[in-house]
Design an enzyme around this catalytic site. Sequence first.
Site, mmCIF file in Angstrom:
data_model
loop_
_atom_site.group_PDB
_atom_site.id
_atom_site.type_symbol
_atom_site.label_atom_id
_atom_site.label_comp_id
_atom_site.label_asym_id
_atom_site.label_seq_id
_atom_site.Cartn_x
_atom_site.Cartn_y
_atom_site.Cartn_z
ATOM 1 N N ARG A 1 69.720 97.205 93.921
ATOM 2 C CA ARG A 1 69.717 97.137 92.129
ATOM 3 C C ARG A 1 68.220 96.025 92.611
ATOM 4 O O ARG A 1 68.144 95.116 94.274
ATOM 5 C CB ARG A 1 70.443 96.519 92.510
ATOM 6 C CG ARG A 1 70.733 95.400 90.605
ATOM 7 C CD ARG A 1 70.259 94.029 91.272
ATOM 8 N NE ARG A 1 70.293 92.875 90.282
ATOM 9 C CZ ARG A 1 69.889 92.094 89.957
ATOM 10 N NH1 ARG A 1 69.208 91.661 91.387
ATOM 11 N NH2 ARG A 1 69.984 91.636 88.744
ATOM 12 N N VAL A 2 67.815 95.999 91.994
ATOM 13 C CA VAL A 2 66.504 95.629 91.616
ATOM 14 C C VAL A 2 66.383 94.769 90.306
ATOM 15 O O VAL A 2 66.214 95.384 89.012
ATOM 16 C CB VAL A 2 64.926 96.355 92.224
ATOM 17 C CG1 VAL A 2 63.775 95.285 91.607
ATOM 18 C CG2 VAL A 2 64.912 97.229 93.140
ATOM 19 N N GLY A 3 65.625 93.384 90.516
ATOM 20 C CA GLY A 3 66.037 92.774 89.121
ATOM 21 C C GLY A 3 64.955 92.602 88.257
ATOM 22 O O GLY A 3 64.253 93.110 88.973
ATOM 23 N N ASP A 4 64.344 91.102 87.766
ATOM 24 C CA ASP A 4 63.526 90.941 87.005
ATOM 25 C C ASP A 4 62.587 90.394 88.016
ATOM 26 O O ASP A 4 61.705 90.550 87.601
ATOM 27 C CB ASP A 4 63.605 89.720 85.972
ATOM 28 C CG ASP A 4 64.286 88.843 87.131
ATOM 29 O OD1 ASP A 4 65.352 88.559 87.408
ATOM 30 O OD2 ASP A 4 63.265 87.382 86.282
ATOM 31 N N THR B 1 67.046 82.248 91.863
ATOM 32 C CA THR B 1 65.697 83.578 92.533
ATOM 33 C C THR B 1 65.342 81.968 92.539
ATOM 34 O O THR B 1 65.149 80.547 92.422
ATOM 35 C CB THR B 1 64.865 83.811 91.003
ATOM 36 O OG1 THR B 1 65.951 84.627 91.060
ATOM 37 C CG2 THR B 1 63.768 83.986 91.367
ATOM 38 N N GLY C 1 68.489 88.831 85.595
ATOM 39 C CA GLY C 1 67.554 90.003 85.666
ATOM 40 C C GLY C 1 67.322 90.666 84.943
ATOM 41 O O GLY C 1 66.779 91.103 84.493
ATOM 42 N N GLY D 1 67.304 84.009 86.632
ATOM 43 C CA GLY D 1 68.684 83.862 85.771
ATOM 44 C C GLY D 1 68.945 85.692 86.356
ATOM 45 O O GLY D 1 68.212 86.355 86.571
HETATM 46 N N1 GLY Z 1 66.690 86.818 88.438
HETATM 47 C C1 GLY Z 1 66.730 87.520 90.081
HETATM 48 C C2 GLY Z 1 67.775 88.363 89.551
HETATM 49 O O1 GLY Z 1 68.146 89.088 88.967
HETATM 50 O O2 GLY Z 1 68.041 89.574 91.068
#
Ligand code: GLY
Length: 297
Positions: free
Chosen positions: A183-186, A155, A209, A207
């Site tokens: 899908r949505v991460g952090d 990221t 997410g 990293g």
């Molecule tokens: N850190 C970004 C993601 O996992 O989407």
Amino acid sequence: MTGRWAIVVHGGAKSIDPAQAEANRCGCLAAVAAGQAVLEAGGAAVDAVEAAIRVLEDDPTFNAGRGSVRNAAGDVEMDAALMDGQTLDLGGVAAIRGVRHPITVARLMLREDPVLLVADGARTFAAERGAERCDPPAPMLPGNGAGRGGAGRDTVGCVALDLQGHLAAGTSTGGLEGCAVGRVGDSPLPGCGLYAEDGVGAVSFSGDGEAIARTMLASRVVRGLEGGDPDSAVERALVRLVSLGADGGAIALDGAGRIGWNHNSRNFAVGYVVSGAGDARAFLAKAEEREIGQDAG
Ligand code: GLY
């Protein structure tokens, strides 16, 4: 007024192929320069963060904007967020398609009531506010994601302190290569992928997410900043990530503009500059900074 400005950018926690080392360093330095220009002119930290991340989003070296990886359906869906430490305003978009600069859509969201818009809602908002489109979606350029020796989940991010003493944090990502649609991460989640609060600190993660979201790692760094220095606060938060078998990296600033960063991934592309402390520097691992005895604070 702190009378001091500072900016830190990252281009992702990943493994960097030696052939990509220079591109990662140059990309981070270009992003730092864009943010530095805003801060030197007395501009706001949120504007510096947006300016720096726009540069990273246009650079196919990084998994964000133009360099975004593709999901399981072969599409590009991007997440980005921007947080203003002065007002605690937050603008975020997730699983957005067809825009050139997700961070600018997040910037347009910053003063709006919702903190996060996803998918078609985010795209409609971007269109209504005249955000630059990018159709067809970001091309799969040779060397992107896992194929470039990275983990495919890196990221980009930035934290900044402006001359008025205000902090800001931002993130932008193409997400995880081959991930499920939607899908949505952090990255767009406050307290997870980013956080900023004046007088306390600003942090931006890269990293794994899911692990970062489960452990609300940005909030752990901020808690650590309340009683300690930024390097130690990041280091302590990363211990939690390690305990889950995940990897990542974070950049942080405290309210006085002291820098902290670290990672447990093999590499972490980072660049920074602080007013009155010489030229901008870029590193591909914390060990490089330690080797030259660089004082980041
Ligand atoms: N850190 C970004 C993601 O996992 O989407």
